[in-house]
Scaffold this motif. Structure first.
Motif, PDB file in Angstrom:
ATOM      1  N   ALA A  95      25.456 -55.456  28.453  1.00  0.00           N
ATOM      2  CA  ALA A  95      26.555 -54.450  28.624  1.00  0.00           C
ATOM      3  C   ALA A  95      27.393 -54.915  29.776  1.00  0.00           C
ATOM      4  O   ALA A  95      28.439 -54.608  29.771  1.00  0.00           O
ATOM      5  N   THR A  96      26.785 -55.190  30.896  1.00  0.00           N
ATOM      6  CA  THR A  96      27.322 -55.572  32.007  1.00  0.00           C
ATOM      7  C   THR A  96      28.436 -56.901  31.847  1.00  0.00           C
ATOM      8  O   THR A  96      29.460 -56.804  32.380  1.00  0.00           O
ATOM      9  N   ALA A  97      27.904 -57.668  31.027  1.00  0.00           N
ATOM     10  CA  ALA A  97      28.654 -58.781  30.692  1.00  0.00           C
ATOM     11  C   ALA A  97      29.983 -58.563  29.683  1.00  0.00           C
ATOM     12  O   ALA A  97      31.100 -59.033  29.820  1.00  0.00           O
ATOM     13  N   THR A  98      29.746 -57.715  29.147  1.00  0.00           N
ATOM     14  CA  THR A  98      30.707 -57.154  28.100  1.00  0.00           C
ATOM     15  C   THR A  98      31.863 -56.430  28.993  1.00  0.00           C
ATOM     16  O   THR A  98      32.976 -56.693  28.771  1.00  0.00           O
ATOM     17  N   VAL A  99      31.308 -55.582  29.937  1.00  0.00           N
ATOM     18  CA  VAL A  99      32.510 -54.906  30.945  1.00  0.00           C
ATOM     19  C   VAL A  99      33.094 -55.901  31.735  1.00  0.00           C
ATOM     20  O   VAL A  99      34.435 -55.757  31.887  1.00  0.00           O
ATOM     21  N   ILE A 100      32.612 -56.799  32.348  1.00  0.00           N
ATOM     22  CA  ILE A 100      33.140 -58.011  33.104  1.00  0.00           C
ATOM     23  C   ILE A 100      34.242 -58.826  31.912  1.00  0.00           C
ATOM     24  O   ILE A 100      35.311 -59.104  32.581  1.00  0.00           O
ATOM     25  N   GLY A 101      33.865 -59.001  30.999  1.00  0.00           N
ATOM     26  CA  GLY A 101      34.598 -59.486  29.993  1.00  0.00           C
ATOM     27  C   GLY A 101      35.834 -59.014  29.886  1.00  0.00           C
ATOM     28  O   GLY A 101      36.879 -59.334  29.709  1.00  0.00           O
ATOM     29  N   ALA A 121      24.101 -47.484  22.855  1.00  0.00           N
ATOM     30  CA  ALA A 121      22.931 -47.515  22.477  1.00  0.00           C
ATOM     31  C   ALA A 121      22.030 -47.981  23.790  1.00  0.00           C
ATOM     32  O   ALA A 121      20.888 -47.318  24.159  1.00  0.00           O
ATOM     33  N   VAL A 122      22.676 -49.111  24.365  1.00  0.00           N
ATOM     34  CA  VAL A 122      21.920 -49.606  25.653  1.00  0.00           C
ATOM     35  C   VAL A 122      21.704 -48.126  26.770  1.00  0.00           C
ATOM     36  O   VAL A 122      20.660 -48.250  27.365  1.00  0.00           O
ATOM     37  N   VAL A 123      23.145 -47.914  26.934  1.00  0.00           N
ATOM     38  CA  VAL A 123      23.075 -46.678  28.128  1.00  0.00           C
ATOM     39  C   VAL A 123      22.276 -45.481  27.725  1.00  0.00           C
ATOM     40  O   VAL A 123      21.557 -45.058  28.656  1.00  0.00           O
ATOM     41  N   ALA A 124      22.088 -45.147  26.491  1.00  0.00           N
ATOM     42  CA  ALA A 124      21.278 -43.873  25.940  1.00  0.00           C
ATOM     43  C   ALA A 124      20.040 -44.467  26.231  1.00  0.00           C
ATOM     44  O   ALA A 124      19.012 -43.745  26.583  1.00  0.00           O
ATOM     45  N   ALA A 125      19.515 -45.748  25.904  1.00  0.00           N
ATOM     46  CA  ALA A 125      17.941 -46.139  26.230  1.00  0.00           C
ATOM     47  C   ALA A 125      17.569 -45.989  27.739  1.00  0.00           C
ATOM     48  O   ALA A 125      16.658 -45.413  27.997  1.00  0.00           O
ATOM     49  N   VAL A 126      18.464 -46.527  28.576  1.00  0.00           N
ATOM     50  CA  VAL A 126      18.075 -46.404  30.269  1.00  0.00           C
ATOM     51  C   VAL A 126      18.067 -45.069  30.553  1.00  0.00           C
ATOM     52  O   VAL A 126      17.028 -44.626  31.536  1.00  0.00           O
ATOM     53  N   ALA A 127      19.023 -44.122  30.113  1.00  0.00           N
ATOM     54  CA  ALA A 127      18.945 -42.809  30.467  1.00  0.00           C
ATOM     55  C   ALA A 127      17.649 -42.161  29.917  1.00  0.00           C
ATOM     56  O   ALA A 127      17.154 -41.162  30.674  1.00  0.00           O
ATOM     57  N   LEU A 128      17.490 -42.441  28.592  1.00  0.00           N
ATOM     58  CA  LEU A 128      16.297 -41.791  28.285  1.00  0.00           C
ATOM     59  C   LEU A 128      14.987 -42.014  28.839  1.00  0.00           C
ATOM     60  O   LEU A 128      14.064 -41.444  29.030  1.00  0.00           O
ATOM     61  N   ARG A 129      14.698 -43.263  29.187  1.00  0.00           N
ATOM     62  CA  ARG A 129      13.736 -43.803  29.836  1.00  0.00           C
ATOM     63  C   ARG A 129      13.748 -43.311  31.258  1.00  0.00           C
ATOM     64  O   ARG A 129      12.517 -43.158  31.835  1.00  0.00           O
ATOM     65  N   SER A 130      14.740 -43.378  31.923  1.00  0.00           N
ATOM     66  CA  SER A 130      14.855 -43.154  33.184  1.00  0.00           C
ATOM     67  C   SER A 130      14.586 -41.694  33.579  1.00  0.00           C
ATOM     68  O   SER A 130      14.219 -41.068  34.948  1.00  0.00           O
ATOM     69  N   ARG A 131      14.574 -40.643  32.694  1.00  0.00           N
ATOM     70  CA  ARG A 131      14.519 -39.373  32.952  1.00  0.00           C
ATOM     71  C   ARG A 131      12.713 -38.958  32.948  1.00  0.00           C
ATOM     72  O   ARG A 131      12.324 -37.906  33.509  1.00  0.00           O
TER      73      ARG A 131
END
Length: 284
Positions: free
Chosen positions: A243-249, A267-277
């Protein structure tokens, strides 16, 4: 980074900063592929990182003995082999395919370490997101696939070994020792490439820059993040890298993501947010 500032910065943000540094280093490495083999570039990256870490940390005698040395050496070799295998993979396969295959490693670690249904859901979301972003194409040479699978295996080993180095209290010193041992063990790889470019100061300077940006900065930040989160959460956070690579691109190269890539990022952001809670038990 001061301790108080470090504690206030969210772990995902620290991880993204490490990813940005890693991709800037990768951009420098591209220029080296014209004169050196991918494996040689990986070893030079390791040598540059080891030299900088040794000059910075100057590990004491205790870091070079007993279990501390064994653990650091295993961590350093896993890291060096991971980078070497990935460079060889992207020399034979499309980058998206290599990245997707390599992510089998961290996703497997997250799945094995999961204990709750939401962990499994986060892993599934991360895996789907990575596949969408990478736009996997199962084509290319068999050797390229084998190199990518080797990189995935070493990435899983890196997660497990880095965690041990981080919680042992000798994180940065252990990293310096590990990178040094790995650089010595893997240095014969340089003999497979022409030695003439190694006499060029510009090549050596680029190698140090690649080592600092692609290894020292992101792996130091990894140590900080690993002290604050568990292995499963860290493995899910690794999905932020594409995701970071996509934003930099998008920002630097004007590469507008398509619908599938945008869905993957979500989907990636949702996964990180779900696990972080779900709070992990922090190491002492």
């Amino acid at each position: 980074m001061p301790v108080e500032v470090r504690r206030r910065v969210p772990a995902p943000l620290l991880f993204v900063l490490g990813g940005v540094s890693m991709y800037v280093g990768a951009a420098l490495a591209v220029g080296l592929f014209d004169t050196l083999s991918p494996s040689a570039v990986a070893v030079l990256r390791l040598l540059g990182a080891a030299a900088v870490l040794l000059a910075w940390r100057r590990p004491g005698r205790s870091a070079w003995r007993g279990s501390a040395l064994v653990g650091a050496a295993a961590f350093g070799l896993a890291t060096g082999l991971m980078n070497l295998a990935f460079y060889e993979a992207i020399a034979r396969l499309p980058l998206g395919t290599a990245v997707a295959i390599e992510f089998c490693g961290p996703v497997a670690v997250a799945a094995v370490a999961s204990r709750r249904p939401r962990d499994v859901a986060a892993v599934v979301l991360a895996a789907v997101g990575v596949l969408l972003i990478a736009d996997v194409r199962w084509s290319g040479s068999p050797s390229g696939v084998l190199w990518a699978l080797a990189a995935a295996t070493m990435w899983a080993a890196y997660i497990l070994l880095a965690r041990r180095v981080a919680v042992s209290g000798g994180g940065l010193d252990g990293m310096a020792v590990g990178f040094t041992v790995a650089a010595v063990v893997l240095s014969p790889v340089l003999l497979a490439s022409p030695l003439t470019p190694l006499a060029d100061p510009q090549i050596l300077l680029l190698a140090v820059g690649v080592g600092v940006l692609s290894s020292v900065v992101p792996y130091v930040l990894d140590q900080i993040v690993l002290r604050r989160v568990g292995q499963a959460r860290f493995a899910v956070m690794l999905a932020l890298l594409p995701a970071t690579a996509t934003v930099i691109g998008l920002v630097a190269l004007g590469q507008v993501p398509g619908a599938l890539e945008a869905a993957g990022i979500a989907a990636v952001v949702a996964a990180v947010a779900l696990r972080s809670r779900d709070g992990d038990v922090h190491p002492a």
